[in-house]
Design a protein around this motif. Sequence first.
Motif, PDB file in Angstrom:
ATOM      1  N   ILE A  96       0.826  -1.206   0.000  1.00  0.00           N
ATOM      2  CA  ILE A  96       0.000   0.000   0.000  1.00  0.00           C
ATOM      3  C   ILE A  96       0.859   1.255   0.000  1.00  0.00           C
ATOM      4  CG2 ILE A  96      -1.770   1.265   1.273  1.00  0.00           C
ATOM      5  CD1 ILE A  96      -2.731  -1.300  -0.128  1.00  0.00           C
ATOM      6  N   ALA A  97       1.972   1.227   0.724  1.00  0.00           N
ATOM      7  CA  ALA A  97       2.845   2.402   0.780  1.00  0.00           C
ATOM      8  C   ALA A  97       3.412   2.730  -0.599  1.00  0.00           C
ATOM      9  CB  ALA A  97       3.981   2.161   1.772  1.00  0.00           C
ATOM     10  N   PHE A  98       3.891   1.726  -1.317  1.00  0.00           N
ATOM     11  CA  PHE A  98       4.427   1.976  -2.657  1.00  0.00           C
ATOM     12  C   PHE A  98       3.340   2.438  -3.616  1.00  0.00           C
ATOM     13  CE2 PHE A  98       8.122  -0.854  -1.488  1.00  0.00           C
ATOM     14  CZ  PHE A  98       9.085   0.123  -1.645  1.00  0.00           C
ATOM     15  N   HIS A 140       5.467   9.964  -6.950  1.00  0.00           N
ATOM     16  CA  HIS A 140       6.827   9.711  -6.479  1.00  0.00           C
ATOM     17  C   HIS A 140       7.403   8.525  -7.247  1.00  0.00           C
ATOM     18  CE1 HIS A 140       4.991  11.955  -3.159  1.00  0.00           C
ATOM     19  NE2 HIS A 140       6.215  12.344  -2.846  1.00  0.00           N
ATOM     20  N   ARG A 141       8.168   8.807  -8.300  1.00  0.00           N
ATOM     21  CA  ARG A 141       8.723   7.772  -9.161  1.00  0.00           C
ATOM     22  C   ARG A 141       7.660   6.730  -9.500  1.00  0.00           C
ATOM     23  NH1 ARG A 141      14.827   6.600  -6.776  1.00  0.00           N
ATOM     24  NH2 ARG A 141      15.581   8.760  -6.911  1.00  0.00           N
ATOM     25  N   PRO A 142       6.600   7.133 -10.174  1.00  0.00           N
ATOM     26  CA  PRO A 142       5.427   6.262 -10.328  1.00  0.00           C
ATOM     27  C   PRO A 142       5.703   4.933 -11.016  1.00  0.00           C
ATOM     28  CG  PRO A 142       5.289   8.187 -11.755  1.00  0.00           C
ATOM     29  CD  PRO A 142       6.426   8.432 -10.827  1.00  0.00           C
ATOM     30  N   ARG A 143       6.662   4.910 -11.938  1.00  0.00           N
ATOM     31  CA  ARG A 143       6.929   3.639 -12.613  1.00  0.00           C
ATOM     32  C   ARG A 143       7.564   2.635 -11.651  1.00  0.00           C
ATOM     33  NH1 ARG A 143       9.504   5.855 -18.366  1.00  0.00           N
ATOM     34  NH2 ARG A 143       7.647   7.034 -19.015  1.00  0.00           N
ATOM     35  N   LEU A 144       8.580   3.081 -10.938  1.00  0.00           N
ATOM     36  CA  LEU A 144       9.281   2.185 -10.023  1.00  0.00           C
ATOM     37  C   LEU A 144       8.397   1.790  -8.850  1.00  0.00           C
ATOM     38  CD1 LEU A 144      11.864   0.764  -9.101  1.00  0.00           C
ATOM     39  CD2 LEU A 144      12.561   2.896  -7.993  1.00  0.00           C
ATOM     40  N   THR A 145       7.762   2.768  -8.213  1.00  0.00           N
ATOM     41  CA  THR A 145       6.931   2.455  -7.040  1.00  0.00           C
ATOM     42  C   THR A 145       5.674   1.690  -7.434  1.00  0.00           C
ATOM     43  OG1 THR A 145       5.974   4.683  -7.197  1.00  0.00           O
ATOM     44  CG2 THR A 145       7.796   4.370  -5.652  1.00  0.00           C
ATOM     45  N   GLY A 146       5.137   1.983  -8.632  1.00  0.00           N
ATOM     46  CA  GLY A 146       3.982   1.226  -9.101  1.00  0.00           C
ATOM     47  C   GLY A 146       4.325  -0.238  -9.312  1.00  0.00           C
ATOM     48  N   PHE A 147       5.472  -0.492  -9.946  1.00  0.00           N
ATOM     49  CA  PHE A 147       5.888  -1.880 -10.156  1.00  0.00           C
ATOM     50  C   PHE A 147       6.159  -2.573  -8.829  1.00  0.00           C
ATOM     51  CE2 PHE A 147       9.038  -5.200 -10.872  1.00  0.00           C
ATOM     52  CZ  PHE A 147       8.453  -5.921 -11.900  1.00  0.00           C
ATOM     53  N   ALA A 148       6.828  -1.873  -7.899  1.00  0.00           N
ATOM     54  CA  ALA A 148       7.121  -2.464  -6.587  1.00  0.00           C
ATOM     55  C   ALA A 148       5.834  -2.816  -5.847  1.00  0.00           C
ATOM     56  CB  ALA A 148       7.956  -1.494  -5.753  1.00  0.00           C
ATOM     57  N   GLY A 189      -5.584   9.213  -4.519  1.00  0.00           N
ATOM     58  CA  GLY A 189      -4.496   9.834  -5.260  1.00  0.00           C
ATOM     59  C   GLY A 189      -5.019  10.568  -6.472  1.00  0.00           C
ATOM     60  N   PRO A 190      -4.139  11.281  -7.160  1.00  0.00           N
ATOM     61  CA  PRO A 190      -4.553  11.989  -8.377  1.00  0.00           C
ATOM     62  C   PRO A 190      -5.009  11.062  -9.496  1.00  0.00           C
ATOM     63  CG  PRO A 190      -2.515  12.895  -7.520  1.00  0.00           C
ATOM     64  CD  PRO A 190      -2.783  11.652  -6.737  1.00  0.00           C
ATOM     65  N   LEU A 191      -4.877   9.753  -9.293  1.00  0.00           N
ATOM     66  CA  LEU A 191      -5.313   8.741 -10.260  1.00  0.00           C
ATOM     67  C   LEU A 191      -4.613   8.908 -11.602  1.00  0.00           C
ATOM     68  CD1 LEU A 191      -7.261   6.330 -10.155  1.00  0.00           C
ATOM     69  CD2 LEU A 191      -8.937   7.696 -11.330  1.00  0.00           C
ATOM     70  N   ARG A 192      -3.315   9.151 -11.542  1.00  0.00           N
ATOM     71  CA  ARG A 192      -2.539   9.167 -12.772  1.00  0.00           C
ATOM     72  C   ARG A 192      -2.541   7.770 -13.372  1.00  0.00           C
ATOM     73  NH1 ARG A 192       0.362  12.401  -9.181  1.00  0.00           N
ATOM     74  NH2 ARG A 192       0.754  14.521  -9.935  1.00  0.00           N
ATOM     75  N   THR A 193      -2.727   7.688 -14.670  1.00  0.00           N
ATOM     76  CA  THR A 193      -2.759   6.367 -15.312  1.00  0.00           C
ATOM     77  C   THR A 193      -1.358   5.831 -15.556  1.00  0.00           C
ATOM     78  OG1 THR A 193      -2.862   7.448 -17.474  1.00  0.00           O
ATOM     79  CG2 THR A 193      -4.957   6.840 -16.440  1.00  0.00           C
ATOM     80  N   ARG A 194      -0.341   6.682 -15.459  1.00  0.00           N
ATOM     81  CA  ARG A 194       1.010   6.257 -15.790  1.00  0.00           C
ATOM     82  C   ARG A 194       1.508   5.086 -14.952  1.00  0.00           C
ATOM     83  NH1 ARG A 194       6.097  10.364 -15.716  1.00  0.00           N
ATOM     84  NH2 ARG A 194       5.086  10.829 -13.735  1.00  0.00           N
ATOM     85  N   PRO A 195       1.302   5.044 -13.613  1.00  0.00           N
ATOM     86  CA  PRO A 195       1.859   3.907 -12.860  1.00  0.00           C
ATOM     87  C   PRO A 195       1.054   2.625 -12.973  1.00  0.00           C
ATOM     88  CG  PRO A 195       0.761   5.412 -11.368  1.00  0.00           C
ATOM     89  CD  PRO A 195       0.748   6.070 -12.717  1.00  0.00           C
ATOM     90  N   PRO A 246      -0.035   0.590 -15.508  1.00  0.00           N
ATOM     91  CA  PRO A 246       0.517  -0.547 -16.269  1.00  0.00           C
ATOM     92  C   PRO A 246       1.689  -1.208 -15.567  1.00  0.00           C
ATOM     93  CG  PRO A 246       0.124   1.328 -17.712  1.00  0.00           C
ATOM     94  CD  PRO A 246      -0.058   1.816 -16.309  1.00  0.00           C
ATOM     95  N   TYR A 247       2.512  -0.411 -14.901  1.00  0.00           N
ATOM     96  CA  TYR A 247       3.662  -0.971 -14.197  1.00  0.00           C
ATOM     97  C   TYR A 247       3.208  -1.753 -12.967  1.00  0.00           C
ATOM     98  CZ  TYR A 247       6.164   2.177 -17.271  1.00  0.00           C
ATOM     99  OH  TYR A 247       6.644   2.815 -18.388  1.00  0.00           O
ATOM    100  N   ALA A 248       2.177  -1.247 -12.291  1.00  0.00           N
ATOM    101  CA  ALA A 248       1.634  -1.974 -11.143  1.00  0.00           C
ATOM    102  C   ALA A 248       1.048  -3.310 -11.588  1.00  0.00           C
ATOM    103  CB  ALA A 248       0.573  -1.131 -10.441  1.00  0.00           C
ATOM    104  N   LEU A 249       0.312  -3.309 -12.682  1.00  0.00           N
ATOM    105  CA  LEU A 249      -0.281  -4.552 -13.178  1.00  0.00           C
ATOM    106  C   LEU A 249       0.790  -5.532 -13.630  1.00  0.00           C
ATOM    107  CD1 LEU A 249      -3.309  -3.078 -15.159  1.00  0.00           C
ATOM    108  CD2 LEU A 249      -3.361  -4.255 -12.948  1.00  0.00           C
TER     109      LEU A 249
END
Length: 481
Positions: A234-236, A244-252, A281-287, A289-292
């Motif tokens: 949940i924190a990531f 905050h580094r949405p690609r990296l934290t989303g994937f993590a 959150g602002p619901l940015r779509t960028r992270p 795909p990386y989260a999925l």
Amino acid sequence: MTRDLLRDLYATAAAALLVVAAALVGTAIEREHGTLHVGWPPLYANWGPHFGPGTPAALVVAVGVVAYGPRVAARLPWRALLGVAWGTAMAWTWSLALIDGWQRGIAVRLTTRYEYLQVIDRFQDIPATLRDFTGHILLHSPDHWPPHVAGHPPAATLTFVLLDRAGLGGGGWAGAFCITVGASACVAVLVAVRALADEALARRAAPFLVMAPAAVWMGTSADGYFAAVAAWTIAFLALAVTGHRPRLTGFASGLLFGLTCYLSYGLTLLAVLAGAVLLLGPLRTRPLPYALAGVAVVPVVFTLAGFDWWEAYHLLVERYYQGAGGIRPYGYWVWANLACTVLIVGPATVAGLRRTGAKLLKTPPRLGARSPLDAPPRGRAPDHRGASARVGSALRRRILPWADMPGTSAGLRLAVLVAAASAALLVADLSGMSKAETERIWLPFAMWLLASCAFLTRPRAWLAAQAALALLLNHLLLTGW
């Protein structure tokens, strides 16, 4: 005495009555029918007043946090606060565990006939064991797994197998691992609260997260480790949706969520909390795909190795009702589980939850007559974001109409996060798959309820109540975990 404080005390008194009722009714049921399978209802414990080498240390930590915790949390630099919180949480958990002594409190907790370390030798060939894992879940199957191994996906047991192969075998190392990792859960909650609400609330919550009665069961049970993995998931995600580094934290976040689902079947309910984070959150779509992509990693690895999660889950349900789960009465545990929750989160959290509910019931700011999908009002810059982002944001504003309003209360955002954790816990309760032992099973959800203590005034008095409850529980009862 203020009206809010008086209401807090009423809520705490009501929670205390719930615990007393669960104890009295449970004792009567166990004496007459013997169907609860717990020694000191509603907890999986036995009466046994005792002291131990951890007693002086626990008293010192308790006095230190009560006296200086709020002031230190308010003044330390943020990164230093996170380190101090982790260290203090470890000190609190270690000292409570050592009240029972090194052997009973730590070294043998994960080596009993119910636990993971009993089957380390059966994982010599990990791929072969994973392929055959479901064949040993049911009680009538050959060489059936011990209860905790059968009751969890194999990532839980594999954690201790890998520790053993790294030269950290045995109950002592396993206990130290669970305490060290489990104590980091409080840091993860602080990171998420700061990202989604604000730093001031995170700092107010810090002493309560550090010195929770839940630490009685965080040291030592594998569920403390599960709670930390879930909390960092949940924190990531909170960091990802706030930029905050949405690609990296989303994937993590996705990677850890996948692992969480393979540590405990019930922690799939973490999706409720994750949904709240996306809404807040602002619901940015960028992270996303990386989260999925991260979510897929662990399930793909285990599936390719031959473990079928869905088959194992259905077999677990059957195994659950073959054992104590089929005997324990749902009509008692559906409310007695909540009494267990009172004991793991403490009176301060009960008061915090009351304030959370009051905050959610207040009327949110008015948006005016214009729809979120309409053109921007006069004087506001046009929205040049992509269509999917605009529609997603509009959908979120229909569900939480105050979420994007300038000056939206950080407290309201925290209240939604706490409410989501409460909802997940209630779903687990109603499912009937958590009858008893929820003092450890629900640790991953309880950590988020503790954040509601940020709403309290007079923190030292509430911290003293938290410490007193934890010390009494650990000195008067011999807990199963």
